[in-house]
Design a protein around this motif. Sequence first.
Motif, short mmCIF file in Angstrom:
data_model
loop_
_atom_site.label_atom_id
_atom_site.label_comp_id
_atom_site.label_asym_id
_atom_site.label_seq_id
_atom_site.Cartn_x
_atom_site.Cartn_y
_atom_site.Cartn_z
N ARG A 98 0.97 -1.28 0.05
CA ARG A 98 -0.10 -0.09 0.00
C ARG A 98 0.91 1.36 -0.09
N LEU A 99 2.13 1.18 0.35
CA LEU A 99 2.96 2.39 0.52
C LEU A 99 3.21 2.94 -0.72
N PRO A 100 3.18 2.66 -1.74
CA PRO A 100 3.40 3.67 -3.02
C PRO A 100 2.12 4.57 -2.97
N GLY A 101 1.02 3.96 -2.81
CA GLY A 101 -0.04 4.92 -3.08
C GLY A 101 -0.31 5.95 -1.88
N ILE A 102 0.27 5.67 -0.86
CA ILE A 102 0.25 6.50 0.45
C ILE A 102 1.44 7.49 0.15
N CYS A 103 2.43 7.17 -0.20
CA CYS A 103 3.83 7.97 -0.33
C CYS A 103 4.28 7.90 -1.78
N PRO A 104 3.78 8.67 -2.62
CA PRO A 104 4.40 8.58 -4.09
C PRO A 104 5.71 8.87 -4.24
N ASP A 105 6.39 9.65 -3.34
CA ASP A 105 7.67 10.48 -3.38
C ASP A 105 8.91 9.20 -3.03
N LEU A 106 8.46 7.91 -2.81
CA LEU A 106 9.36 7.20 -2.47
C LEU A 106 10.56 7.04 -3.60
N PRO A 107 11.70 6.56 -3.10
CA PRO A 107 12.71 6.28 -4.01
C PRO A 107 12.44 5.16 -5.26
N GLN A 108 12.71 5.62 -6.28
CA GLN A 108 12.27 4.35 -7.51
C GLN A 108 13.10 3.20 -7.04
N ALA A 109 14.37 3.06 -6.64
CA ALA A 109 15.22 2.09 -6.33
C ALA A 109 14.69 1.04 -5.10
N LEU A 110 13.60 1.65 -4.65
CA LEU A 110 13.01 0.72 -3.48
C LEU A 110 12.09 -0.15 -4.10
N ASP A 111 12.39 -1.25 -4.04
CA ASP A 111 11.69 -2.56 -4.80
C ASP A 111 10.51 -3.14 -3.78
N LEU A 112 9.78 -2.13 -3.43
CA LEU A 112 8.65 -2.52 -2.43
C LEU A 112 7.93 -3.74 -2.83
N ALA A 113 7.46 -4.07 -4.00
CA ALA A 113 6.74 -5.25 -4.32
C ALA A 113 7.27 -6.35 -4.18
N ASN A 114 8.90 -6.57 -4.25
CA ASN A 114 9.71 -7.77 -4.18
C ASN A 114 10.21 -7.81 -2.61
N VAL A 115 10.29 -6.85 -1.86
CA VAL A 115 10.39 -6.61 -0.53
C VAL A 115 9.10 -7.20 0.03
N ALA A 116 8.15 -6.79 -0.26
CA ALA A 116 6.79 -7.25 0.31
C ALA A 116 6.74 -9.06 0.22
N GLU A 117 7.03 -9.27 -1.21
CA GLU A 117 6.81 -10.76 -1.54
C GLU A 117 7.95 -11.64 -0.46
#
Length: 173
Positions: A29-48
Amino acid sequence: MSDDTVPDSTAHALDFFAWSQTQARLLRRLPGICPDLPQALDLANVAEEIEDLGRAELAAVESQIRNILVHLVKACADPTSRAIPHWRTEATMFHAELVQRYTPSMRQRIDLHQAWRLALRVARESLREHGRDIGGEMPGTCPFRLGELVAEDFDFDQARAWLAGQRDVDPPA
């Protein structure tokens, strides 16, 4: 963790499976809440990956349950086997690991009937390897409740005796 806005520092230690699933959901959910996150942060794979760690714990618990059931079936099917003390010892070790890893949030995800079917298959093959068979009928569905299997006072010999008395009877639904 019931409130997604307040982190619970004990949740990780108390129920790792629930914590991992919650953290993965929050990370997604984080990208929808904080759109200014660094693009290098691979949240989808970290979450997985975090979610997978929780699933690995669940798989370990299911494996311990299946191993206990296999040993119960073998001991019930071959009650005069000299291997019963060995099966009892192994089942006790599996149970100790189960008690350490099981958390209440896993309850809804554990399919005891599937564990039972797989345990019957493994026990049947193991016994066949030694010229034995299950003989008679085992219940078609798991005759034990999850609470019985994860209880700290679980007793292999009592469970074996109870299963021996249930061999020709399907348990109530």
